[in-house]
Design a protein around this motif. Structure first.
Motif, PDB file in Angstrom:
ATOM      1  N   THR A 180     -64.933 -20.468  27.565  1.00 28.27           N
ATOM      2  CA  THR A 180     -65.042 -21.932  27.546  1.00 28.27           C
ATOM      3  C   THR A 180     -65.512 -22.463  28.899  1.00 28.27           C
ATOM      4  N   SER A 181     -64.962 -21.896  29.999  1.00 28.62           N
ATOM      5  CA  SER A 181     -65.326 -22.369  31.351  1.00 28.62           C
ATOM      6  C   SER A 181     -66.819 -22.208  31.610  1.00 28.62           C
ATOM      7  N   TYR A 182     -67.365 -21.038  31.276  1.00 29.04           N
ATOM      8  CA  TYR A 182     -68.787 -20.810  31.538  1.00 29.04           C
ATOM      9  C   TYR A 182     -69.681 -21.568  30.560  1.00 29.04           C
ATOM     10  N   PHE A 183     -69.199 -21.745  29.340  1.00 25.57           N
ATOM     11  CA  PHE A 183     -69.959 -22.525  28.364  1.00 25.57           C
ATOM     12  C   PHE A 183     -70.088 -23.977  28.854  1.00 25.57           C
ATOM     13  N   ALA A 184     -68.994 -24.485  29.421  1.00 26.58           N
ATOM     14  CA  ALA A 184     -69.016 -25.851  29.976  1.00 26.58           C
ATOM     15  C   ALA A 184     -70.025 -25.958  31.117  1.00 26.58           C
ATOM     16  N   THR A 185     -70.054 -24.931  31.980  1.00 22.50           N
ATOM     17  CA  THR A 185     -71.020 -24.916  33.093  1.00 22.50           C
ATOM     18  C   THR A 185     -72.448 -24.943  32.568  1.00 22.50           C
ATOM     19  N   LEU A 186     -72.681 -24.157  31.511  1.00 27.81           N
ATOM     20  CA  LEU A 186     -74.008 -24.099  30.900  1.00 27.81           C
ATOM     21  C   LEU A 186     -74.423 -25.477  30.375  1.00 27.81           C
ATOM     22  N   CYS A 187     -73.438 -26.273  29.957  1.00 27.08           N
ATOM     23  CA  CYS A 187     -73.710 -27.616  29.409  1.00 27.08           C
ATOM     24  C   CYS A 187     -73.568 -28.712  30.471  1.00 27.08           C
ATOM     25  N   ASN A 188     -73.499 -28.308  31.766  1.00 27.55           N
ATOM     26  CA  ASN A 188     -73.345 -29.272  32.867  1.00 27.55           C
ATOM     27  C   ASN A 188     -72.069 -30.099  32.775  1.00 27.55           C
ATOM     28  N   HIS A 189     -70.972 -29.462  32.362  1.00 23.45           N
ATOM     29  CA  HIS A 189     -69.672 -30.143  32.274  1.00 23.45           C
ATOM     30  C   HIS A 189     -68.627 -29.366  33.065  1.00 23.45           C
ATOM     31  N   HIS A 190     -67.545 -30.056  33.406  1.00 23.83           N
ATOM     32  CA  HIS A 190     -66.376 -29.382  33.975  1.00 23.83           C
ATOM     33  C   HIS A 190     -65.649 -28.696  32.819  1.00 23.83           C
TER      34      HIS A 190
END
Length: 598
Positions: A180-190
């Motif tokens: 989830t953490s890296y997926f959020a990074t990929l989507c420009n989110h915290h």
């Protein structure tokens, strides 16, 4: 060895059914649970039954034939050493390196985190050697559970089994949350933008993660369908993963600044070892390769190459990645959630963060998949002994995979992933894993130096004395390290020589009772003894709260064992031919003549 009799009993209990079923007899078919009277009688006999299970050791041939037959259908032999190397890489390189490196470098060890990876890697490599000899000689899906049943007996195997299951559930949950953490990074989110924050709950358990649950469910479907299919998916994903790791290393070195290494050990030597204990999490997974032994075409050749090869590649990759991260940014600026992505962004290579995040997601997906395949096989073999309900041991006739075990383990993984924060999971996982690896090294010493009916009483007593001294000196060293400051050293002058002399005494005074048939650990007893010492030492670097959680889990295991597992496994052993030698109560221990039957 009366195999036909044991098989006959099992056929009467389970094999008459087609496919996977779900009745009371699938969960509690044993005599002790047929009526309340039987159950109360069994509870009264708990002390004698417990002693029986503590003192009884399984046989190689029993694990290889009779126990395996309880799954009704064979697992398909489809894997080669090439598959196993990629399974090993896929199983190991994931959340550990991509998430925990940042947390540890920033808060615990600084740039010296690379030394932490070296220490953890050394410990893992010693354990790999011990695992490999067992996996070659006893190629069954039970992994360390089967090895411990053969060498240390049912009770120790059960305690290890409970920790193996905890290790896999927690490891899967930790990786799913990191996904989830890296997926959020990929989507420009915290990362917390994609989690549900429940303020009324503690911060450690109040960040609910629905994405992690969805990921685990998808992995479950893949793991159930086919082992070879899982292997192909893992193989392709791991190749992409290795390419991205090479990109991170090469691109990272172009942005390196050696000033960031000026304060190399900011938190002292204690910080290095404290990080090593937690970063052991990053090496967890290689034991899943040993559970593939039952599906390997040529275990004697494929398992040593697969296990040792994947561990060498993994350790080299980890050390290079840790060096790159700490050269790109001052350790105090490293991001704890997605360290590599943020480091590239800070270096002005914003586009690279998407490549890193995609690579991390690939890696975590393969870790989850290989973990799912491995944990289901552990649970299958544990259920074959009836320490867990035999319903979990059923292998589906069409897919050749243990569907029930896969679904149950991944459901538990999804629940833990939904609630629990990563640092808690990492610490708890390391305790379970280090404990199991220590037991496997201990079991290897027992295997080499003790064979029932051949080893003299004097040699057996010398073996016990040497092992007790090794364990006591290792525990004393770890406890002193955990409780003292790093300038105190006086106790090590006593504890380390005791460990050395105990190992030397074992090497010189006790003859080896068994030689490996196909592949053996080198430098016995030094290598397994060093594995025991390092694993226990790393345990001394883990915080007290994690040990408290570990203690609670152990109590839960013991309550289950004394109410259900003990009586079920006792009845099953008595029904089978395994213990029907002499008067039926004699303890059957593996003799030198047994291994030739396997």
């Amino acid at each position: 060895m009366g195999m036909g009799m044991g098989m006959g009993v099992d056929q009467g209990v389970t094999v008459r059914r087609r496919g996977c079923s779900c009745t009371k007899d699938d969960f509690l078919p044993e005599q002790s649970f047929k009526s309340w009277d039987n159950y109360f009688r069994a509870i009264k006999e708990t002390p004698t039954r417990f002693m029986d299970r503590v003192l009884t050791r399984s046989l190689d041939s029993t694990e290889l034939h009779e126990i395996k037959a309880r799954s009704q259908h064979e697992m398909k032999k489809t894997l080669s050493w090439w598959d196993l190397i990629w399974f090993g890489i896929g199983a190991v390189i994931g959340a550990g390196i991509f998430v925990l490196t940042g947390i540890q470098a920033r808060e615990v060890s600084g740039p010296a985190v690379v030394l932490s990876y070296v220490v953890s890697g050394l410990s893992a490599m010693l354990s790999v050697f011990c695992y490999t000899e067992f996996a070659v000689e006893i190629p069954v899906a039970g992994g360390s559970f089967a090895y411990l049943r053969v060498e240390l007996g049912d009770f120790m195997a059960f305690i290890a089994a409970g920790n193996i299951l905890l290790e896999y559930v927690i490891g899967g949950a930790a990786v799913a949350r990191s996904w989830t953490s890296y997926f959020a990074t990929l989507c420009n989110h915290h990362p917390n933008d994609f989690r549900i924050i429940v303020h009324s709950m503690s911060a450690d358990y109040g960040h609910l993660d629905p994405i992690a649950v969805v990921v685990v469910c998808v992995i479950c479907v893949l793991a159930v369908l086919s082992t070879k299919g899982s292997s192909r998916f893992n193989y392709i994903a791991s190749i992409v993963h290795v390419v991205i790791i090479l990109f991170i290393i090469i691109a990272g070195f172009t942005q390196a600044d050696t000033k960031n290494y000026s304060d190399f050990v900011p938190f002292g030597v204690h910080g290095i070892f404290k990080s090593s204990a937690v970063l052991f999490f990053a090496y967890v997974g290689f034991d899943a390769v040993s559970t593939m032994a039952e599906e390997t075409k040529n275990p004697a050749r494929d398992i040593p190459i697969g296990l040792v090869g994947s561990m060498i590649i993994t350790t080299a990759a980890y050390c290079l990645l840790a060096v790159v991260l700490c050269l790109m940014q001052p350790f105090g600026n490293i991001d704890p959630d997605a360290p590599f992505s943020v480091a590239f962004e800070a270096a002005g290579m914003s586009w690279a963060k998407y490549v890193v995040a995609a690579g991390a997601l690939k890696g975590m997906t393969t870790v989850l998949l290989v973990g799912a395949v491995g944990q289901a096989r552990y649970l299958t073999h544990i259920a074959r002994t009836h320490m867990m309900p035999p319903w979990l041991a059923q292998v589906h006739p069409k897919t050749g995979t243990p569907i029930n075990a896969t679904v149950v383990m991944l459901a538990a993984t999804a629940i833990i992933a939904f609630f629990t924060d990563l640092p808690i999971l990492a610490d708890l996982l390391s305790i379970s894993t280090l404990f199991i690896f220590m037991l496997v090294a201990l079991a290897l010493l027992v295997r080499r130096y003790y064979v029932s009916g051949e080893t003299t009483t004097g040699n057996r007593n010398k073996l016990i004395a040497c092992i007790v001294l090794m364990l006591a000196s290792s525990i004393a060293t770890a406890a002193y390290w955990g409780l003292s400051n790093e300038k105190d050293w006086i106790a090590y002058v006593i504890t380390v020589p005791i460990w050395f002399l105990a190992t030397l005494a074992l090497a010189v005074a006790v003859p080896q009772a068994r030689s490996p048939k196909l592949w053996g650990v080198p430098l016995v007893p030094w290598l397994p003894s060093a594995s025991i010492a390092i694993n226990i030492f790393l345990l001394g670097s883990i915080d007290g709260a994690s040990f408290a959680r570990f203690g609670i889990w152990t109590i839960v295991l013991l309550v289950y064992y004394f109410l259900f597992g003990l009586h079920a496994s006792y009845d099953t052993a008595k029904e089978s031919a395994e213990n029907r030698i002499g008067n039926g109560l004699r303890k059957v221990e593996e003799g030198g003549n047994v291994s030739s039957e396997a």
